[in-house]
Design a protein around this motif. Structure first.
Motif, PDB file in Angstrom:
ATOM      1  N   CYS A  68       1.545  -4.079   3.516  1.00 52.67           N
ATOM      2  CA  CYS A  68       1.560  -3.318   4.759  1.00 52.67           C
ATOM      3  C   CYS A  68       2.127  -4.219   5.846  1.00 52.67           C
ATOM      4  O   CYS A  68       1.515  -5.224   6.204  1.00 52.67           O
ATOM      5  CB  CYS A  68       0.159  -2.853   5.123  1.00 52.67           C
ATOM      6  N   ALA A  69       3.296  -3.856   6.324  1.00 50.81           N
ATOM      7  CA  ALA A  69       3.959  -4.631   7.364  1.00 50.81           C
ATOM      8  C   ALA A  69       3.613  -4.056   8.726  1.00 50.81           C
ATOM      9  O   ALA A  69       3.749  -2.848   8.955  1.00 50.81           O
ATOM     10  CB  ALA A  69       5.467  -4.612   7.144  1.00 50.81           C
ATOM     11  N   ALA A  70       3.183  -4.920   9.626  1.00 53.20           N
ATOM     12  CA  ALA A  70       2.817  -4.502  10.979  1.00 53.20           C
ATOM     13  C   ALA A  70       3.880  -4.950  11.963  1.00 53.20           C
ATOM     14  O   ALA A  70       4.379  -6.073  11.877  1.00 53.20           O
ATOM     15  CB  ALA A  70       1.471  -5.092  11.359  1.00 53.20           C
ATOM     16  N   SER A  71       4.196  -4.090  12.885  1.00 49.50           N
ATOM     17  CA  SER A  71       5.140  -4.442  13.947  1.00 49.50           C
ATOM     18  C   SER A  71       4.557  -3.973  15.271  1.00 49.50           C
ATOM     19  O   SER A  71       3.634  -3.182  15.319  1.00 49.50           O
ATOM     20  CB  SER A  71       6.505  -3.800  13.707  1.00 49.50           C
ATOM     21  N   GLY A  72       5.106  -4.514  16.347  1.00 45.80           N
ATOM     22  CA  GLY A  72       4.558  -4.192  17.659  1.00 45.80           C
ATOM     23  C   GLY A  72       3.728  -5.358  18.146  1.00 45.80           C
ATOM     24  O   GLY A  72       4.155  -6.508  18.073  1.00 45.80           O
ATOM     25  N   ARG A  73       2.544  -5.091  18.610  1.00 41.26           N
ATOM     26  CA  ARG A  73       1.685  -6.166  19.082  1.00 41.26           C
ATOM     27  C   ARG A  73       1.328  -7.107  17.938  1.00 41.26           C
ATOM     28  O   ARG A  73       1.364  -6.752  16.784  1.00 41.26           O
ATOM     29  CB  ARG A  73       0.426  -5.588  19.711  1.00 41.26           C
ATOM     30  N   THR A  74       0.981  -8.327  18.239  1.00 41.33           N
ATOM     31  CA  THR A  74       0.710  -9.355  17.249  1.00 41.33           C
ATOM     32  C   THR A  74      -0.354  -8.895  16.256  1.00 41.33           C
ATOM     33  O   THR A  74      -1.471  -8.542  16.640  1.00 41.33           O
ATOM     34  CB  THR A  74       0.234 -10.640  17.934  1.00 41.33           C
ATOM     35  N   ALA A  75       0.028  -8.892  14.984  1.00 42.93           N
ATOM     36  CA  ALA A  75      -0.877  -8.391  13.956  1.00 42.93           C
ATOM     37  C   ALA A  75      -2.158  -9.200  13.886  1.00 42.93           C
ATOM     38  O   ALA A  75      -3.213  -8.677  13.497  1.00 42.93           O
ATOM     39  CB  ALA A  75      -0.173  -8.400  12.605  1.00 42.93           C
ATOM     40  N   SER A  76      -2.090 -10.470  14.253  1.00 46.44           N
ATOM     41  CA  SER A  76      -3.280 -11.320  14.153  1.00 46.44           C
ATOM     42  C   SER A  76      -4.353 -10.925  15.165  1.00 46.44           C
ATOM     43  O   SER A  76      -5.469 -11.423  15.108  1.00 46.44           O
ATOM     44  CB  SER A  76      -2.903 -12.788  14.350  1.00 46.44           C
ATOM     45  N   SER A  77      -4.033 -10.008  16.071  1.00 46.08           N
ATOM     46  CA  SER A  77      -5.014  -9.517  17.039  1.00 46.08           C
ATOM     47  C   SER A  77      -5.894  -8.423  16.463  1.00 46.08           C
ATOM     48  O   SER A  77      -6.800  -7.934  17.142  1.00 46.08           O
ATOM     49  CB  SER A  77      -4.283  -8.970  18.273  1.00 46.08           C
ATOM     50  N   TYR A  78      -5.633  -8.013  15.234  1.00 44.87           N
ATOM     51  CA  TYR A  78      -6.323  -6.870  14.640  1.00 44.87           C
ATOM     52  C   TYR A  78      -6.965  -7.246  13.308  1.00 44.87           C
ATOM     53  O   TYR A  78      -6.376  -7.971  12.511  1.00 44.87           O
ATOM     54  CB  TYR A  78      -5.340  -5.737  14.371  1.00 44.87           C
ATOM     55  N   ALA A  79      -8.144  -6.701  13.092  1.00 42.63           N
ATOM     56  CA  ALA A  79      -8.656  -6.645  11.736  1.00 42.63           C
ATOM     57  C   ALA A  79      -7.849  -5.583  10.999  1.00 42.63           C
ATOM     58  O   ALA A  79      -7.406  -4.602  11.598  1.00 42.63           O
ATOM     59  CB  ALA A  79     -10.137  -6.286  11.728  1.00 42.63           C
ATOM     60  N   LEU A  80      -7.632  -5.754   9.713  1.00 41.99           N
ATOM     61  CA  LEU A  80      -6.818  -4.833   8.935  1.00 41.99           C
ATOM     62  C   LEU A  80      -7.610  -4.321   7.740  1.00 41.99           C
ATOM     63  O   LEU A  80      -8.379  -5.063   7.130  1.00 41.99           O
ATOM     64  CB  LEU A  80      -5.540  -5.520   8.465  1.00 41.99           C
ATOM     65  N   GLY A  81      -7.390  -3.072   7.430  1.00 41.35           N
ATOM     66  CA  GLY A  81      -8.124  -2.470   6.335  1.00 41.35           C
ATOM     67  C   GLY A  81      -7.239  -1.619   5.457  1.00 41.35           C
ATOM     68  O   GLY A  81      -6.158  -1.188   5.869  1.00 41.35           O
ATOM     69  N   TRP A  82      -7.700  -1.405   4.249  1.00 41.25           N
ATOM     70  CA  TRP A  82      -7.078  -0.467   3.320  1.00 41.25           C
ATOM     71  C   TRP A  82      -8.091   0.648   3.025  1.00 41.25           C
ATOM     72  O   TRP A  82      -9.264   0.375   2.749  1.00 41.25           O
ATOM     73  CB  TRP A  82      -6.690  -1.146   2.005  1.00 41.25           C
ATOM     74  N   PHE A  83      -7.596   1.861   3.092  1.00 40.68           N
ATOM     75  CA  PHE A  83      -8.369   3.035   2.721  1.00 40.68           C
ATOM     76  C   PHE A  83      -7.567   3.814   1.685  1.00 40.68           C
ATOM     77  O   PHE A  83      -6.379   3.566   1.497  1.00 40.68           O
ATOM     78  CB  PHE A  83      -8.621   3.920   3.946  1.00 40.68           C
ATOM     79  N   ARG A  84      -8.213   4.769   1.033  1.00 41.09           N
ATOM     80  CA  ARG A  84      -7.495   5.632   0.105  1.00 41.09           C
ATOM     81  C   ARG A  84      -8.032   7.046   0.206  1.00 41.09           C
ATOM     82  O   ARG A  84      -9.179   7.266   0.593  1.00 41.09           O
ATOM     83  CB  ARG A  84      -7.602   5.111  -1.330  1.00 41.09           C
ATOM     84  N   GLN A  85      -7.164   7.977  -0.140  1.00 43.30           N
ATOM     85  CA  GLN A  85      -7.546   9.382  -0.076  1.00 43.30           C
ATOM     86  C   GLN A  85      -6.929  10.121  -1.244  1.00 43.30           C
ATOM     87  O   GLN A  85      -5.705  10.159  -1.389  1.00 43.30           O
ATOM     88  CB  GLN A  85      -7.109  10.002   1.251  1.00 43.30           C
ATOM     89  N   ALA A  86      -7.792  10.690  -2.073  1.00 42.40           N
ATOM     90  CA  ALA A  86      -7.358  11.503  -3.195  1.00 42.40           C
ATOM     91  C   ALA A  86      -7.356  12.971  -2.768  1.00 42.40           C
ATOM     92  O   ALA A  86      -8.061  13.349  -1.826  1.00 42.40           O
ATOM     93  CB  ALA A  86      -8.290  11.287  -4.384  1.00 42.40           C
ATOM     94  N   PRO A  87      -6.580  13.813  -3.452  1.00 35.77           N
ATOM     95  CA  PRO A  87      -6.530  15.233  -3.083  1.00 35.77           C
ATOM     96  C   PRO A  87      -7.906  15.873  -3.077  1.00 35.77           C
ATOM     97  O   PRO A  87      -8.681  15.717  -4.022  1.00 35.77           O
ATOM     98  CB  PRO A  87      -5.639  15.843  -4.177  1.00 35.77           C
ATOM     99  N   GLY A  88      -8.230  16.566  -1.989  1.00 32.59           N
ATOM    100  CA  GLY A  88      -9.503  17.253  -1.883  1.00 32.59           C
ATOM    101  C   GLY A  88     -10.690  16.370  -1.580  1.00 32.59           C
ATOM    102  O   GLY A  88     -11.827  16.845  -1.549  1.00 32.59           O
ATOM    103  N   LYS A  89     -10.445  15.080  -1.353  1.00 35.08           N
ATOM    104  CA  LYS A  89     -11.544  14.153  -1.074  1.00 35.08           C
ATOM    105  C   LYS A  89     -11.382  13.526   0.304  1.00 35.08           C
ATOM    106  O   LYS A  89     -10.288  13.509   0.867  1.00 35.08           O
ATOM    107  CB  LYS A  89     -11.594  13.062  -2.141  1.00 35.08           C
ATOM    108  N   GLU A  90     -12.482  12.999   0.809  1.00 32.04           N
ATOM    109  CA  GLU A  90     -12.434  12.335   2.109  1.00 32.04           C
ATOM    110  C   GLU A  90     -11.797  10.951   1.980  1.00 32.04           C
ATOM    111  O   GLU A  90     -11.753  10.369   0.893  1.00 32.04           O
ATOM    112  CB  GLU A  90     -13.849  12.215   2.678  1.00 32.04           C
ATOM    113  N   ARG A  91     -11.328  10.470   3.126  1.00 32.68           N
ATOM    114  CA  ARG A  91     -10.757   9.127   3.148  1.00 32.68           C
ATOM    115  C   ARG A  91     -11.857   8.108   2.843  1.00 32.68           C
ATOM    116  O   ARG A  91     -12.948   8.152   3.421  1.00 32.68           O
ATOM    117  CB  ARG A  91     -10.127   8.872   4.520  1.00 32.68           C
ATOM    118  N   GLU A  92     -11.535   7.167   1.966  1.00 42.04           N
ATOM    119  CA  GLU A  92     -12.529   6.240   1.429  1.00 42.04           C
ATOM    120  C   GLU A  92     -12.140   4.800   1.733  1.00 42.04           C
ATOM    121  O   GLU A  92     -10.977   4.412   1.529  1.00 42.04           O
ATOM    122  CB  GLU A  92     -12.619   6.445  -0.090  1.00 42.04           C
TER     123      GLU A  92
END
Length: 124
Positions: free
Chosen positions: A22-46
């Motif tokens: 995941c490439a971040a652009s714009g403000r300095t990426a080091s200013s943010y915590a970063l996360g990964w989520f996933r979403q399967a069809p018909g399910k909530e984001r996890e």
């Protein structure tokens, strides 16, 4: 503002591996915590994994602990998700997210910016 672009998804067999980026652009990426989520069809984001601004602290969902590894390269403004021993239940769209807060979160709502996602399909 931060723009996030995921890559690295695809079709893989059970037991295989993939590495998402995941490439971040714009403000300095080091200013943010970063996360990964996933979403399967018909399910909530996890929640899948999160990493602190410095990269020292990481959190994982129980379902991926021991199989997935999150890491970040702040000079490259990129976060990675190494996924090993993939299972059919890992099939989903995987999304990268950035969080301005100091406290790391494992739910979607506090995250401020989101990528469009990359599809991961694990075939049996």
């Amino acid at each position: 503002q931060v723009q996030l672009v995921e890559s690295g998804g695809g079709l893989v067999q059970v037991g295989g591996s993939l590495r998402l980026s995941c490439a971040a652009s714009g403000r300095t990426a080091s200013s943010y915590a970063l996360g990964w989520f996933r979403q399967a069809p018909g399910k909530e984001r996890e929640f899948v994994a999160a990493i602190s601004r410095s990269g020292i602290t990481t959190y994982y969902a129980e379902s991926v602990k021991g199989r997935f590894t999150i890491s970040r390269d702040n000079p490259k403004s990129t976060v990675y998700l190494q996924m090993n021993t993939l299972k059919p239940e890992d099939t989903a769209v995987y999304l990268c997210a950035a969080d301005r807060a100091v406290v790391m979160h494992t739910t979607p709502s506090p995250y401020d910016y989101w990528g469009q996602g990359t599809q991961v399909t694990v075939s049996s």
